[in-house]
Write a protein that holds these residues in place. Structure first.
Motif, short mmCIF file in Angstrom:
data_model
loop_
_atom_site.label_atom_id
_atom_site.label_comp_id
_atom_site.label_asym_id
_atom_site.label_seq_id
_atom_site.Cartn_x
_atom_site.Cartn_y
_atom_site.Cartn_z
N ASN A 1 1.54 2.94 -7.99
CA ASN A 1 1.51 1.49 -8.07
C ASN A 1 1.00 1.10 -9.46
N ASP B 1 -2.85 4.59 -6.95
CA ASP B 1 -2.83 3.13 -7.08
C ASP B 1 -3.61 2.75 -8.33
N GLN C 1 -3.06 -0.44 -9.88
CA GLN C 1 -2.78 -1.84 -10.14
C GLN C 1 -3.94 -2.51 -10.88
N TYR D 1 5.78 -5.61 -5.64
CA TYR D 1 4.41 -5.48 -5.14
C TYR D 1 4.29 -6.09 -3.75
N HIS E 1 -0.60 10.09 -3.91
CA HIS E 1 -0.59 8.63 -3.91
C HIS E 1 -1.59 8.12 -4.95
N GLN F 1 -7.19 5.51 -5.11
CA GLN F 1 -7.04 4.08 -5.34
C GLN F 1 -8.05 3.67 -6.40
N GLY G 1 -7.56 0.77 -8.51
CA GLY G 1 -7.17 -0.55 -8.99
C GLY G 1 -8.31 -1.28 -9.66
#
Length: 567
Positions: A515, A492, A494, A567, A490, A467, A469
């Motif tokens: 994402n 992320d 964003q 989202y 996975h 992650q 982001g």
């Protein structure tokens, strides 16, 4: 004629052992993509299935040929009348044990009736957040599924047409003799009477949840404990002083025999009540006091001193706790496996060091929004704890790179690390902790404003989730980092506004979810998304940059196994 591979003759038990040994979803996907035979084998051992609307056209094919051993079906993502889907499911001889119908507008019992006739031995039924749920529905549920062991009817959506009352709970409890767990949270019309009838009528009852039931009081809970002393789990959540405070509740704990899990989160809890828990002859293993009020350190100390077998302790939001307090209780927490002291703003690295030193079985530590900061500890303070697997320490804004590296030395076998919004952490700190902790599977570094660069010269073979982001990573930096992660699933990204389409096309080939919401420089058109799905065959979910994709392409992507989601 080609010779048959030797593995074709392996019995099912051998294949089951092989599948259980796989370490990640990517490994399972690789296994199933080798050939149709291995795909059939992997599907045969699949036991759960979630059914959104997009999947219903393919349901017959799935249930008849691919996933024939389902024990759990989840229809909570489905929008509309689920009756036709339930009738469809009822046509197949599945070993179904659990059914989740949460989030539906109402229960239409024509479909549920067929499920009951076919799957009358259903053990678990989840009906959370149903809009129209009333006493008549409870009577029907009991009639259709008399062998239920677990029932969730929590948080029905408010309606003038239907509501659950004590009368419905009474009838339900008289029929479901095997009921061991029930959640009636959020049902505003049930009172102490419901607790009493369930305690009397359900001899197997071990757990009952009644959060946000305004008519339930401390006296009703006391009656429940006295009539059902074998309860193993009790949750008194978000109860205010005027409803919970009574001497009967304090006295009731001397009758308890089996309580191993106590949840007082969000409630008014006074020291006298904690003292009664401390005196009780119960096998307490889990104690949750998160966001509770009215008690002091003395109450905590008494419980920990008496119940040294506590494995899970949640003290989130106990702002009065100090490092000195924690050093006292750590000595009696030799069995502890998980602790949460998030938002205990006075706790520093001293508490973290004491936990790793004095709790040899500790696996999970939560210290979000505490006071971890610059580290001036001596080398003698560092004691390696190889058992710690998860360290959740986000929003410690004064945590430094040196302190993070030292934490990596203390906990070399971390699997999960969350340092999001630790604003002083730089790429040097992240690189240092990753080098010390090569087993990390999930890394959360969202919102690290000082990650100007992130370069590593070693492999991260275990990393499955990242992650990132809000990071200011550019295309080259992202590609260089991901090139070291051969099992990343996975991702992320964003609000990574410095990334472009060029950087995203270099994502890991094992990726299953990505994402890209808020990545303004990344293309958001059908050809680009179609390309991603084509060249990344394991991709199962994409959140596109602007969170919008024309609905007409959904079916095409879903047929290839990928959901394009807002989202």
């Amino acid at each position: 004629m080609a010779e048959q591979p030797p593995w074709e003759d392996l019995p099912p038990l051998c294949w089951e052992a092989v599948l259980r040994s796989l370490s990640s979803n990517a490994d399972l996907q690789s296994f199933s993509s080798v050939c149709k035979r291995l795909l059939d084998i992997s599907n045969a051992f699949r036991t759960s299935l979630a059914i959104p609307n997009q999947l219903t056209p393919y349901l017959d094919s799935l249930l008849s040929r691919r996933v024939t051993s389902l024990k759990s079906i989840n229809l909570s993502p489905f929008c509309g009348n689920p009756s036709s889907v339930l009738r469809q499911i009822a046509q197949f001889p599945l070993p179904l044990e659990r059914l989740d119908l949460s989030n539906q507008e109402s229960l239409r019992f024509d479909g549920l009736r067929q499920m009951g006739s076919k799957f009358g031995a259903l053990r678990v039924l989840v009906l959370s957040k149903i809009r129209l749920l009333g006493d008549d529905d409870l009577v029907s549920i009991a009639g259709h599924f008399p062998l239920l062991e677990e029932l969730d009817i929590s948080y029905p959506r408010r309606s003038r047409k239907a509501r659950v009352t004590d009368d419905g709970i009474s009838v339900l409890s008289q029929t479901l003799q095997r009921l061991s767990r029930i959640d009636i949270s959020g049902n505003q019309s049930v009172s102490d009477q419901s607790l009493v009838v369930v305690a009397v009528n359900c001899p197997c009852l071990r757990e009952i949840w009644f959060r946000d039931c305004g008519l339930i009081t401390g006296r009703g809970i006391a009656s429940l404990i006295k009539k059902r002393p074998q309860l193993v789990s009790l949750a008194l959540i978000d109860m205010e002083e005027e409803t919970i405070f009574c001497e009967e509740l304090v006295d009731s704990f001397r009758h308890a025999e089996g309580l191993s899990h106590l949840d007082f989160s969000g409630s008014f809890i006074w020291d006298e009540l904690l003292m009664s828990v401390a005196k009780a002859n119960i096998p307490l293993e889990c104690l949750d006091l998160s966001d509770a009020s009215g008690f002091s350190f003395n109450g905590i100390r008494k419980i920990v001193l008496k119940h040294r077998g506590i494995k899970v302790l949640d003290l989130e939001g106990a702002r009065f706790l100090t490092d000195g307090d924690m050093s006292v209780v750590c000595k009696d927490l030799g069995s502890l496996t998980s602790i949460n002291v998030s938002r205990c703003i006075n706790l520093t690295k001293t508490t973290l060091y004491n936990l790793t030193r004095q709790c040899p079985l500790l696996k999970r530590i939560f210290m979000e929004r505490t006071n971890l900061r610059k580290d001036d500890a001596n080398e003698t303070d560092i004691v390696v704890n190889s058992q710690v697997r998860s360290l959740i320490i986000p929003s410690n804004e004064n945590l430094t790179d040196e302190c993070l590296k030292k934490i990596g030395r203390m906990c070399p076998n971390l699997w999960y690390l969350d340092v999001g919004v630790c604003l002083k952490i730089t790429g040097d700190g992240i690189s240092g902790v990753l080098k010390r902790c090569p087993e990390i599977k999930h890394l959360d570094m969202r919102g690290l404003k000082n990650i100007g660069s992130l370069s590593i010269d070693f492999e991260l073979p275990q990393l499955e989730g990242l992650q990132a982001g809000g990071l200011k990573l550019n295309d080259e930096q992202l590609a260089a980092f991901i090139s070291r992660c051969c099992h990343l699933e996975h991702l992320d990204l964003q609000k990574c506004v410095h990334l472009s389409t060029k950087g995203v096309v270099k994502i890991c080939k094992t990726l299953r979810e990505i994402n890209l919401w808020g990545c303004h420089n990344v293309r958001n058109d059908v050809p680009f998304l179609d390309w991603m799905v084509s060249v990344r065959p394991l991709l199962r979910k994409i959140v596109p940059p602007r969170g919008f994709v024309p609905s007409e392409i959904q079916d095409d992507f879903l047929q290839r196994g990928c959901l394009v989601s807002d989202y």
